[in-house]
Design a protein around this motif. Structure first.
Motif, PDB file in Angstrom:
ATOM      1  N   LYS A   7       1.155  -1.145  -0.041  1.00 46.15           N
ATOM      2  CA  LYS A   7      -0.237  -0.080   0.073  1.00 46.15           C
ATOM      3  C   LYS A   7       1.147   1.703   0.339  1.00 46.15           C
ATOM      4  O   LYS A   7       0.368   2.224  -0.699  1.00 46.15           O
ATOM      5  CB  LYS A   7      -1.043   0.021   0.986  1.00 46.15           C
ATOM      6  N   GLU A   8       2.340   1.187   1.051  1.00 45.19           N
ATOM      7  CA  GLU A   8       2.627   2.428   1.123  1.00 45.19           C
ATOM      8  C   GLU A   8       3.091   2.902  -0.216  1.00 45.19           C
ATOM      9  O   GLU A   8       3.451   4.066  -0.946  1.00 45.19           O
ATOM     10  CB  GLU A   8       3.735   2.774   1.494  1.00 45.19           C
TER      11      GLU A   8
ATOM     12  N   SER B 150       1.097   4.358  -2.629  1.00 40.55           N
ATOM     13  CA  SER B 150       0.299   5.257  -2.906  1.00 40.55           C
ATOM     14  C   SER B 150       1.719   6.371  -2.893  1.00 40.55           C
ATOM     15  O   SER B 150       1.328   7.421  -3.468  1.00 40.55           O
ATOM     16  CB  SER B 150       0.317   5.400  -0.697  1.00 40.55           C
TER      17      SER B 150
ATOM     18  N   THR C 148       1.053   9.083  -5.897  1.00 43.19           N
ATOM     19  CA  THR C 148       1.389  10.440  -5.273  1.00 43.19           C
ATOM     20  C   THR C 148       2.036  11.012  -6.544  1.00 43.19           C
ATOM     21  O   THR C 148       2.055  12.295  -6.874  1.00 43.19           O
ATOM     22  CB  THR C 148       1.603  10.381  -3.824  1.00 43.19           C
TER      23      THR C 148
END
Length: 115
Positions: free
Chosen positions: A102-103, A106, A110
Protein backbone atom coordinates in the motif's frame (compact mmCIF):
# COMPACT_ATOMS: atom_id res chain seq x y z
CA UNK A 1 -30.49 -8.13 9.71
CA UNK A 2 -33.73 -9.80 10.77
CA UNK A 3 -37.11 -8.69 12.09
CA UNK A 4 -39.29 -10.92 14.26
CA UNK A 5 -42.02 -10.48 16.83
CA UNK A 6 -39.76 -11.95 19.52
CA UNK A 7 -36.19 -10.95 20.21
CA UNK A 8 -35.15 -14.56 20.80
CA UNK A 9 -36.34 -15.65 17.33
CA UNK A 10 -34.66 -12.68 15.66
CA UNK A 11 -31.38 -13.41 17.47
CA UNK A 12 -31.63 -17.11 16.55
CA UNK A 13 -31.91 -16.25 12.84
CA UNK A 14 -28.94 -13.84 12.99
CA UNK A 15 -26.85 -16.46 14.82
CA UNK A 16 -27.87 -19.17 12.35
CA UNK A 17 -26.86 -17.06 9.35
CA UNK A 18 -23.58 -16.18 11.09
CA UNK A 19 -22.84 -19.85 11.73
CA UNK A 20 -23.65 -20.75 8.13
CA UNK A 21 -21.41 -17.91 6.91
CA UNK A 22 -18.51 -18.98 9.13
CA UNK A 23 -18.78 -22.64 8.08
CA UNK A 24 -18.98 -21.93 4.35
CA UNK A 25 -16.19 -19.35 4.31
CA UNK A 26 -13.96 -21.75 6.21
CA UNK A 27 -14.79 -24.94 4.30
CA UNK A 28 -15.50 -23.74 0.75
CA UNK A 29 -13.20 -20.72 0.50
CA UNK A 30 -10.47 -21.74 3.00
CA UNK A 31 -10.75 -18.47 4.91
CA UNK A 32 -9.41 -18.97 8.45
CA UNK A 33 -11.73 -18.09 11.33
CA UNK A 34 -9.08 -15.61 12.49
CA UNK A 35 -9.89 -13.55 9.36
CA UNK A 36 -13.59 -13.28 10.30
CA UNK A 37 -14.70 -10.75 12.90
CA UNK A 38 -18.26 -10.58 14.26
CA UNK A 39 -19.32 -7.44 16.09
CA UNK A 40 -21.89 -7.03 18.87
CA UNK A 41 -25.51 -7.93 18.25
CA UNK A 42 -27.73 -4.85 17.85
CA UNK A 43 -31.40 -5.07 18.80
CA UNK A 44 -33.90 -2.33 17.96
CA UNK A 45 -37.54 -2.54 19.04
CA UNK A 46 -40.32 -1.61 16.63
CA UNK A 47 -43.18 0.17 18.41
CA UNK A 48 -46.79 0.56 17.39
CA UNK A 49 -47.33 4.31 17.16
CA UNK A 50 -50.31 6.25 18.44
CA UNK A 51 -51.93 9.29 16.87
CA UNK A 52 -49.44 11.58 18.61
CA UNK A 53 -46.48 9.41 17.55
CA UNK A 54 -45.85 8.35 21.12
CA UNK A 55 -44.30 4.92 21.51
CA UNK A 56 -46.82 2.30 22.50
CA UNK A 57 -46.51 -1.46 22.65
CA UNK A 58 -43.55 -3.24 21.12
CA UNK A 59 -44.51 -5.05 17.92
CA UNK A 60 -41.20 -6.80 17.34
CA UNK A 61 -37.45 -6.47 17.08
CA UNK A 62 -34.90 -5.94 14.35
CA UNK A 63 -31.65 -7.71 15.19
CA UNK A 64 -28.40 -7.28 13.29
CA UNK A 65 -24.71 -8.03 13.55
CA UNK A 66 -21.85 -6.63 11.49
CA UNK A 67 -19.32 -9.15 10.22
CA UNK A 68 -15.97 -8.37 8.59
CA UNK A 69 -14.13 -10.86 6.41
CA UNK A 70 -10.49 -10.39 5.40
CA UNK A 71 -9.69 -12.17 2.14
CA UNK A 72 -6.01 -12.65 1.41
CA UNK A 73 -6.49 -14.48 -1.91
CA UNK A 74 -8.04 -11.99 -4.35
CA UNK A 75 -9.10 -14.82 -6.68
CA UNK A 76 -11.70 -15.97 -4.16
CA UNK A 77 -13.20 -12.49 -3.84
CA UNK A 78 -15.94 -12.79 -6.53
CA UNK A 79 -17.21 -16.10 -5.18
CA UNK A 80 -17.16 -14.94 -1.57
CA UNK A 81 -19.00 -11.71 -2.39
CA UNK A 82 -21.61 -13.52 -4.43
CA UNK A 83 -22.15 -16.07 -1.65
CA UNK A 84 -22.55 -13.36 0.99
CA UNK A 85 -24.83 -11.21 -1.19
CA UNK A 86 -27.13 -14.18 -1.87
CA UNK A 87 -27.57 -15.08 1.82
CA UNK A 88 -31.02 -14.35 3.23
CA UNK A 89 -31.09 -11.72 5.99
CA UNK A 90 -27.80 -10.14 4.88
CA UNK A 91 -27.77 -6.44 4.03
CA UNK A 92 -25.19 -3.75 3.30
CA UNK A 93 -22.49 -5.86 1.69
CA UNK A 94 -19.43 -3.65 1.23
CA UNK A 95 -15.92 -4.25 -0.04
CA UNK A 96 -12.68 -2.51 0.86
CA UNK A 97 -9.35 -3.23 -0.75
CA UNK A 98 -5.89 -2.94 0.68
CA UNK A 99 -2.48 -4.22 -0.31
CA UNK A 100 0.66 -5.31 1.47
CA UNK A 101 2.37 -2.84 -0.87
CA UNK A 102 0.00 0.00 0.00
CA UNK A 103 2.69 2.52 0.93
CA UNK A 104 4.75 1.92 -2.22
CA UNK A 105 1.69 2.18 -4.46
CA UNK A 106 0.56 5.35 -2.64
CA UNK A 107 3.98 6.99 -3.10
CA UNK A 108 4.05 6.08 -6.79
CA UNK A 109 0.55 7.42 -7.40
CA UNK A 110 1.26 10.60 -5.44
CA UNK A 111 4.45 11.12 -7.47
CA UNK A 112 2.53 10.73 -10.74
CA UNK A 113 -0.19 13.11 -9.57
CA UNK A 114 2.40 15.79 -8.73
CA UNK A 115 3.95 15.80 -12.19
Amino acid sequence: NHYNETASNAVAVVESVGGQLLKTLSEKYSIPTSAITARDINKTPTHRRGDNYEGLEIMGYTVSRKVSVEISEIGSFPGVMRYIAELDNVTQVQAEFTSTQKEAVSRALTGEACR
